[in-house]
Design an enzyme around this catalytic site. Sequence first.
Site, PDB file in Angstrom:
ATOM      1  N   SER A 167       3.131  -2.420  10.366  1.00 38.30           N
ATOM      2  CA  SER A 167       4.584  -2.415  10.617  1.00 38.30           C
ATOM      3  C   SER A 167       5.268  -3.722  10.233  1.00 38.30           C
ATOM      4  O   SER A 167       6.181  -4.184  10.940  1.00 38.30           O
ATOM      5  CB  SER A 167       4.872  -2.051  12.083  1.00 38.30           C
ATOM      6  OG  SER A 167       4.451  -0.727  12.329  1.00 38.30           O
ATOM      7  N   GLU A 216      -5.606  -5.521  10.329  1.00 35.29           N
ATOM      8  CA  GLU A 216      -4.650  -4.436  10.518  1.00 35.29           C
ATOM      9  C   GLU A 216      -4.961  -3.702  11.821  1.00 35.29           C
ATOM     10  O   GLU A 216      -5.780  -2.762  11.827  1.00 35.29           O
ATOM     11  CB  GLU A 216      -4.740  -3.441   9.357  1.00 35.29           C
ATOM     12  CG  GLU A 216      -4.343  -4.004   8.015  1.00 35.29           C
ATOM     13  CD  GLU A 216      -3.666  -2.947   7.166  1.00 35.29           C
ATOM     14  OE1 GLU A 216      -2.556  -3.199   6.698  1.00 35.29           O
ATOM     15  OE2 GLU A 216      -4.235  -1.851   6.983  1.00 35.29           O
ATOM     16  N   GLY A 264       2.712  -1.267   4.320  1.00 32.93           N
ATOM     17  CA  GLY A 264       2.716   0.164   4.000  1.00 32.93           C
ATOM     18  C   GLY A 264       4.135   0.655   3.784  1.00 32.93           C
ATOM     19  O   GLY A 264       4.712   0.489   2.702  1.00 32.93           O
ATOM     20  N   GLY A 265       4.728   1.233   4.821  1.00 31.92           N
ATOM     21  CA  GLY A 265       6.049   1.867   4.716  1.00 31.92           C
ATOM     22  C   GLY A 265       7.105   1.026   4.011  1.00 31.92           C
ATOM     23  O   GLY A 265       7.835   1.527   3.150  1.00 31.92           O
ATOM     24  N   HIS A 312      -9.541   0.770   4.661  1.00 37.38           N
ATOM     25  CA  HIS A 312      -8.300   0.977   5.413  1.00 37.38           C
ATOM     26  C   HIS A 312      -8.605   1.892   6.609  1.00 37.38           C
ATOM     27  O   HIS A 312      -9.419   2.803   6.510  1.00 37.38           O
ATOM     28  CB  HIS A 312      -7.249   1.610   4.496  1.00 37.38           C
ATOM     29  CG  HIS A 312      -5.883   1.616   5.093  1.00 37.38           C
ATOM     30  ND1 HIS A 312      -5.494   2.519   6.054  1.00 37.38           N
ATOM     31  CD2 HIS A 312      -4.812   0.796   4.893  1.00 37.38           C
ATOM     32  CE1 HIS A 312      -4.235   2.258   6.402  1.00 37.38           C
ATOM     33  NE2 HIS A 312      -3.808   1.219   5.713  1.00 37.38           N
ATOM     34  N   GLY A 338       2.070   1.964  10.773  1.00 33.85           N
ATOM     35  CA  GLY A 338       3.002   3.097  10.671  1.00 33.85           C
ATOM     36  C   GLY A 338       3.683   3.450  11.980  1.00 33.85           C
ATOM     37  O   GLY A 338       4.311   4.506  12.088  1.00 33.85           O
ATOM     38  N   GLU A 341      -7.065   4.297   7.828  1.00 31.33           N
ATOM     39  CA  GLU A 341      -6.863   5.728   7.568  1.00 31.33           C
ATOM     40  C   GLU A 341      -8.095   6.317   6.891  1.00 31.33           C
ATOM     41  O   GLU A 341      -8.465   7.466   7.111  1.00 31.33           O
ATOM     42  CB  GLU A 341      -5.595   5.933   6.719  1.00 31.33           C
ATOM     43  CG  GLU A 341      -4.340   5.700   7.554  1.00 31.33           C
ATOM     44  CD  GLU A 341      -3.117   5.283   6.765  1.00 31.33           C
ATOM     45  OE1 GLU A 341      -3.126   5.364   5.525  1.00 31.33           O
ATOM     46  OE2 GLU A 341      -2.140   4.858   7.415  1.00 31.33           O
ATOM     47  N   ASN A 398       0.869  -1.184   0.000  1.00 35.42           N
ATOM     48  CA  ASN A 398       0.000   0.000   0.000  1.00 35.42           C
ATOM     49  C   ASN A 398       0.901   1.228   0.000  1.00 35.42           C
ATOM     50  O   ASN A 398       1.523   1.551   1.010  1.00 35.42           O
ATOM     51  CB  ASN A 398      -0.878  -0.025   1.268  1.00 35.42           C
ATOM     52  CG  ASN A 398      -1.687   1.254   1.427  1.00 35.42           C
ATOM     53  OD1 ASN A 398      -1.802   2.050   0.495  1.00 35.42           O
ATOM     54  ND2 ASN A 398      -2.243   1.454   2.613  1.00 35.42           N
ATOM     55  N   TRP A 399       0.964   1.876  -1.157  1.00 42.93           N
ATOM     56  CA  TRP A 399       1.884   3.019  -1.294  1.00 42.93           C
ATOM     57  C   TRP A 399       1.320   4.294  -0.680  1.00 42.93           C
ATOM     58  O   TRP A 399       1.990   5.317  -0.645  1.00 42.93           O
ATOM     59  CB  TRP A 399       2.205   3.280  -2.778  1.00 42.93           C
ATOM     60  CG  TRP A 399       3.000   2.196  -3.444  1.00 42.93           C
ATOM     61  CD1 TRP A 399       3.328   0.958  -2.938  1.00 42.93           C
ATOM     62  CD2 TRP A 399       3.565   2.244  -4.763  1.00 42.93           C
ATOM     63  NE1 TRP A 399       4.054   0.249  -3.850  1.00 42.93           N
ATOM     64  CE2 TRP A 399       4.217   1.007  -4.986  1.00 42.93           C
ATOM     65  CE3 TRP A 399       3.577   3.201  -5.781  1.00 42.93           C
ATOM     66  CZ2 TRP A 399       4.880   0.714  -6.180  1.00 42.93           C
ATOM     67  CZ3 TRP A 399       4.235   2.907  -6.971  1.00 42.93           C
ATOM     68  CH2 TRP A 399       4.879   1.685  -7.158  1.00 42.93           C
ATOM     69  N   LYS A 400       0.077   4.241  -0.246  1.00 45.19           N
ATOM     70  CA  LYS A 400      -0.585   5.418   0.353  1.00 45.19           C
ATOM     71  C   LYS A 400      -0.400   6.644  -0.563  1.00 45.19           C
ATOM     72  O   LYS A 400      -0.406   6.510  -1.773  1.00 45.19           O
ATOM     73  CB  LYS A 400      -0.052   5.668   1.762  1.00 45.19           C
ATOM     74  CG  LYS A 400      -0.062   4.417   2.630  1.00 45.19           C
ATOM     75  CD  LYS A 400       0.092   4.730   4.083  1.00 45.19           C
ATOM     76  CE  LYS A 400       0.265   3.438   4.853  1.00 45.19           C
ATOM     77  NZ  LYS A 400      -0.013   3.559   6.250  1.00 45.19           N
TER      78      LYS A 400
HETATM   79  C1  PEP Z   1      -0.876  -0.069   5.860  1.00 42.36           C
HETATM   80  O1  PEP Z   1      -0.862   1.072   5.442  1.00 42.36           O
HETATM   81  O2  PEP Z   1      -1.789  -0.832   5.519  1.00 42.36           O
HETATM   82  C2  PEP Z   1       0.195  -0.506   6.739  1.00 42.36           C
HETATM   83  C3  PEP Z   1       0.112  -1.692   7.263  1.00 42.36           C
HETATM   84  O3  PEP Z   1       1.218   0.375   6.965  1.00 42.36           O
HETATM   85  P1  PEP Z   1       2.634   0.053   7.673  1.00 42.36           P
HETATM   86  O4  PEP Z   1       3.148  -1.230   7.070  1.00 42.36           O
HETATM   87  O5  PEP Z   1       3.494   1.227   7.361  1.00 42.36           O
HETATM   88  O6  PEP Z   1       2.378  -0.104   9.140  1.00 42.36           O
END
Ligand code: PEP
Length: 256
Positions: free
Chosen positions: A214, A168, A235-236, A96, A174, A98, A9-11
Amino acid sequence: MRMKLIAGNWKMYKNSQEAKELVQGLKDCLSKPLENACVVVCPPFTVLKEVCQVIDGSSIKLGAQNLYWEKEGPFTGEVSAGMLKNAGCAFVIIGHSERRKYFGETNESVNKKIKAALENDLTPIVCVGETLQQRQNNQTLRVVEDHVEGALQGIASSDILKIVIAYEPVWAIGTGVNATPKQAQEVHKYIRSLLGNMYSQEVSKNLLILYGGSVKPDNIGDLIKEEDIDGALVGGASLKVDSFTQIVDKSIKANV
Ligand code: PEP
């Protein structure tokens, strides 16, 4: 054996040049055909077409990060499931945390979006998970149950295996603090039991459930060993070729 699925997920990151560089790097590293595994990248809407062109001929699949459930119309700023399909998407992230937190996503809107995705032959990756406060108040399983049941209202048995669920925990997204394999496994197993009650043992056994929060190269190995964890929503660590390909490699190794 259920296949492994790793989705990035590049957000709201990566302009056109950066997106092309990242996905070209992934394509170069993931050049071998994947056995019983699938890798998905979910860039921002603005670069879907360009990323689609780069991954052509590779085993990387394209996903989006959201959709709007109407087919078309006066919905300024929104993008429909049909438009995503037309842009080359095979997957779409829905619900998600967010989006739930900043954009008012609810179980009802998540449910409508899942139905629109399925009607357009897109695989929804449906996110569920509790906040830190909810975990501290021992409400984790209740919140996850509410998210799963709300999201899947009216989804027919014939469609349910076209859906992927991502657990999640909001407190892990994050933050650098991942759920432990034991914490994640407990919730994944619970989701399977819910699916068993709502649908059938076959659905419970076969539906893919990803963990997200994470995920990094140094924790995926232990997470993926858990019986009910089928992959990761990242994500990151999906924003760099090196970390994402390491996560993919370690997940796939768990198959052998
Ligand atoms: C996400 O955005 O779905 C996510 C899991 O982010 P991260 O891996 O950065 O925690």
